[in-house]
Design a protein around this motif. Structure first.
Motif, PDB file in Angstrom:
ATOM      1  N   ARG A 101       0.840  -1.201   0.000  1.00  0.00           N
ATOM      2  CA  ARG A 101       0.000   0.000   0.000  1.00  0.00           C
ATOM      3  C   ARG A 101       0.871   1.246   0.000  1.00  0.00           C
ATOM      4  NH1 ARG A 101      -2.191   4.031   2.925  1.00  0.00           N
ATOM      5  NH2 ARG A 101      -4.384   4.564   2.540  1.00  0.00           N
ATOM      6  N   THR A 102       0.762   2.005  -1.083  1.00  0.00           N
ATOM      7  CA  THR A 102       1.475   3.271  -1.161  1.00  0.00           C
ATOM      8  C   THR A 102       0.512   4.403  -0.819  1.00  0.00           C
ATOM      9  OG1 THR A 102       0.974   3.433  -3.521  1.00  0.00           O
ATOM     10  CG2 THR A 102       3.051   2.389  -2.918  1.00  0.00           C
ATOM     11  N   ALA A 103       1.028   5.609  -0.691  1.00  0.00           N
ATOM     12  CA  ALA A 103       0.201   6.758  -0.362  1.00  0.00           C
ATOM     13  C   ALA A 103      -0.777   7.048  -1.499  1.00  0.00           C
ATOM     14  CB  ALA A 103       1.080   7.980  -0.111  1.00  0.00           C
ATOM     15  N   THR A 104      -1.914   7.623  -1.145  1.00  0.00           N
ATOM     16  CA  THR A 104      -2.932   8.005  -2.122  1.00  0.00           C
ATOM     17  C   THR A 104      -3.308   9.459  -1.898  1.00  0.00           C
ATOM     18  OG1 THR A 104      -4.804   7.428  -0.688  1.00  0.00           O
ATOM     19  CG2 THR A 104      -3.849   5.652  -2.056  1.00  0.00           C
ATOM     20  N   LEU A 105      -4.179   9.958  -2.764  1.00  0.00           N
ATOM     21  CA  LEU A 105      -4.661  11.325  -2.599  1.00  0.00           C
ATOM     22  C   LEU A 105      -5.420  11.484  -1.283  1.00  0.00           C
ATOM     23  CD1 LEU A 105      -4.772  14.089  -3.986  1.00  0.00           C
ATOM     24  CD2 LEU A 105      -6.914  13.374  -5.073  1.00  0.00           C
ATOM     25  N   GLU A 106      -6.043  10.405  -0.823  1.00  0.00           N
ATOM     26  CA  GLU A 106      -6.738  10.461   0.464  1.00  0.00           C
ATOM     27  C   GLU A 106      -5.761  10.746   1.601  1.00  0.00           C
ATOM     28  OE1 GLU A 106      -9.473   7.594   3.348  1.00  0.00           O
ATOM     29  OE2 GLU A 106      -9.409   7.230   1.187  1.00  0.00           O
ATOM     30  N   ASP A 107      -4.569  10.179   1.534  1.00  0.00           N
ATOM     31  CA  ASP A 107      -3.563  10.452   2.560  1.00  0.00           C
ATOM     32  C   ASP A 107      -3.161  11.925   2.554  1.00  0.00           C
ATOM     33  OD1 ASP A 107      -3.116   7.743   3.598  1.00  0.00           O
ATOM     34  OD2 ASP A 107      -2.369   7.322   1.595  1.00  0.00           O
ATOM     35  N   VAL A 108      -3.024  12.493   1.347  1.00  0.00           N
ATOM     36  CA  VAL A 108      -2.703  13.921   1.235  1.00  0.00           C
ATOM     37  C   VAL A 108      -3.818  14.748   1.848  1.00  0.00           C
ATOM     38  CG1 VAL A 108      -2.241  15.811  -0.370  1.00  0.00           C
ATOM     39  CG2 VAL A 108      -1.367  13.525  -0.880  1.00  0.00           C
ATOM     40  N   PHE A 109      -5.055  14.395   1.518  1.00  0.00           N
ATOM     41  CA  PHE A 109      -6.232  15.102   2.012  1.00  0.00           C
ATOM     42  C   PHE A 109      -6.279  15.091   3.542  1.00  0.00           C
ATOM     43  CE2 PHE A 109     -10.674  15.283   3.285  1.00  0.00           C
ATOM     44  CZ  PHE A 109     -11.214  16.287   2.478  1.00  0.00           C
ATOM     45  N   LEU A 110      -6.113  13.905   4.135  1.00  0.00           N
ATOM     46  CA  LEU A 110      -6.179  13.786   5.589  1.00  0.00           C
ATOM     47  C   LEU A 110      -5.000  14.473   6.273  1.00  0.00           C
ATOM     48  CD1 LEU A 110      -7.394  10.088   5.891  1.00  0.00           C
ATOM     49  CD2 LEU A 110      -8.736  12.166   6.260  1.00  0.00           C
ATOM     50  N   HIS A 111      -3.855  14.437   5.627  1.00  0.00           N
ATOM     51  CA  HIS A 111      -2.681  15.103   6.179  1.00  0.00           C
ATOM     52  C   HIS A 111      -2.917  16.612   6.290  1.00  0.00           C
ATOM     53  CE1 HIS A 111       1.544  16.111   6.897  1.00  0.00           C
ATOM     54  NE2 HIS A 111       1.477  16.959   5.896  1.00  0.00           N
ATOM     55  N   LEU A 112      -3.625  17.189   5.299  1.00  0.00           N
ATOM     56  CA  LEU A 112      -3.837  18.634   5.265  1.00  0.00           C
ATOM     57  C   LEU A 112      -5.057  19.088   6.054  1.00  0.00           C
ATOM     58  CD1 LEU A 112      -3.080  19.285   1.487  1.00  0.00           C
ATOM     59  CD2 LEU A 112      -1.672  19.974   3.418  1.00  0.00           C
ATOM     60  N   THR A 113      -6.112  18.259   6.079  1.00  0.00           N
ATOM     61  CA  THR A 113      -7.367  18.690   6.684  1.00  0.00           C
ATOM     62  C   THR A 113      -7.658  18.028   8.022  1.00  0.00           C
ATOM     63  OG1 THR A 113      -8.690  16.986   5.554  1.00  0.00           O
ATOM     64  CG2 THR A 113      -8.314  19.050   4.372  1.00  0.00           C
ATOM     65  N   GLY A 114      -6.882  17.011   8.399  1.00  0.00           N
ATOM     66  CA  GLY A 114      -7.104  16.318   9.663  1.00  0.00           C
ATOM     67  C   GLY A 114      -8.141  15.219   9.541  1.00  0.00           C
ATOM     68  N   ARG A 115      -8.314  14.479  10.628  1.00  0.00           N
ATOM     69  CA  ARG A 115      -9.212  13.315  10.629  1.00  0.00           C
ATOM     70  C   ARG A 115     -10.480  13.540  11.453  1.00  0.00           C
ATOM     71  NH1 ARG A 115      -6.706   8.475   8.993  1.00  0.00           N
ATOM     72  NH2 ARG A 115      -4.531   8.760   8.397  1.00  0.00           N
ATOM     73  N   ALA A 116     -10.616  14.709  12.044  1.00  0.00           N
ATOM     74  CA  ALA A 116     -11.788  14.967  12.879  1.00  0.00           C
ATOM     75  C   ALA A 116     -13.056  14.965  12.041  1.00  0.00           C
ATOM     76  CB  ALA A 116     -11.648  16.311  13.596  1.00  0.00           C
ATOM     77  N   TYR A 117     -14.123  14.351  12.574  1.00  0.00           N
ATOM     78  CA  TYR A 117     -15.405  14.280  11.853  1.00  0.00           C
ATOM     79  C   TYR A 117     -16.033  15.661  11.785  1.00  0.00           C
ATOM     80  CZ  TYR A 117     -20.231  13.145  10.770  1.00  0.00           C
ATOM     81  OH  TYR A 117     -21.466  13.107  10.191  1.00  0.00           O
TER      82      TYR A 117
END
Length: 303
Positions: A285-301
């Motif tokens: 499993r390599t990084a995806t755009l979702e990883d970039v998204f979560l890295h920038l916007t956080g994981r809080a609901y």
């Protein structure tokens, strides 16, 4: 005339509602024929940005140019050049799919024969005589997009076109979106489906709190994240004492079913596992755009 310039140019646009800065200095440009995605969590400012660019909402400051012209105040010369599909689809009552398209086309002086072409483009030829209330969710979305395209616009705006669709309907709609771009159209759209954006978009902008956090080609953004690769093998295939000693292994998580090895040098780790005959049913499993998204916007609901 656009004279070959960008199809869309947004410069430092801002929009506030009381103390809420919905759009806070957003700037981007979109080339003709480009598939451009606006991504962000709920309340990030995506839809407001899109509405300003479309000319549906007046910015507090900043400017927008569509094909070299300003969409605000309402610009009649641009109406034939842009197509808009909103989150909520609305159709005329008691009309069939073909009649819907004929009616939308009539608003632009388009021949009724264009409806047939649009039905074929979105895969609804066999639903021509079916009323929209009897169409599935995916079929209604495709009809909505066809209505936005019936007058042959140069720029198409799509606000979460695949929202609430099942996986099969979503994949079918991807084919429609690819076909639209293949016709030379410029597409600007919002979505919460990061896998979809990674596959379809030439470039994306990730927005949060009304600001663009990053922008570029999906693959470029993923590479810039510089995150570890995860190699996942079955539990017990490699003795526990050896897993942490594998070349390149930086961390190991064993949940009793599988072993996840995080590494910054996947090549040497995979080679070592191959020498141990431990690659059967292995996953990488390599990084995806979702990883970039979560890295920038956080994981809080967010609601």
């Amino acid at each position: 005339m656009n004279a070959g310039g960008p199809a869309v140019v947004a410069s430092d646009i801002r929009k506030s509602y009381g103390d809420l800065r919905a759009v806070d200095g957003v700037s981007f440009s979109v080339d003709e024929g480009e598939f451009f995605g606006l991504l962000g969590p709920n309340g990030a400012g995506k839809s407001t940005t899109l509405e300003i660019v479309e000319g549906l909402r007046k910015p507090d400051s900043g400017s927008v140019r569509l094909l070299g012209e300003s969409p605000w105040p309402r610009n009649p010369t641009l109406l034939r050049k842009i197509g808009v599909q909103l989150q909520a689809s609305s159709f005329f009552e008691r009309l069939t799919s073909k009649e819907q398209l004929e009616t939308f086309g009539a608003l632009y002086g388009i021949s009724k024969s264009k409806a047939v072409d649009m039905l074929e483009l979105v895969g609804l030829t066999d639903k021509a005589d079916v009323q929209d209330t009897k169409l599935s969710g995916g079929q209604r979305q495709r009809l909505s997009i066809a209505c936005a395209l019936v007058h042959d616009p140069e720029i198409v705006f799509l606000d979460e076109p695949t929202a609430a669709l099942d996986p099969q309907a979503r994949r079918n709609l991807w084919d429609v979106l690819r076909a639209i771009q293949a016709r030379g159209k410029t597409i600007i759209y919002t979505t919460h489906h990061l896998d979809e954006a990674e596959i379809l978009c030439d470039r994306v902008a990730i927005i949060d709190s009304g600001r663009i956090m990053t922008m570029g080609a999906p693959a470029q953004l993923v590479r810039a994240l510089d995150t570890q690769t995860q190699v996942i093998i079955e539990h017990g295939v490699v003795p526990a004492r050896l897993v942490s000693m594998l070349p390149g292994a930086e961390s190991v998580v064993d949940d009793g079913v599988s072993v996840t090895i995080s590494t910054s040098d996947a090549g040497v780790t995979i080679k070592a596992l191959g020498e141990l005959d431990a690659l059967s049913n292995a996953q990488v499993r390599t990084a995806t755009l979702e990883d970039v998204f979560l890295h920038l916007t956080g994981r809080a609901y967010r609601e």
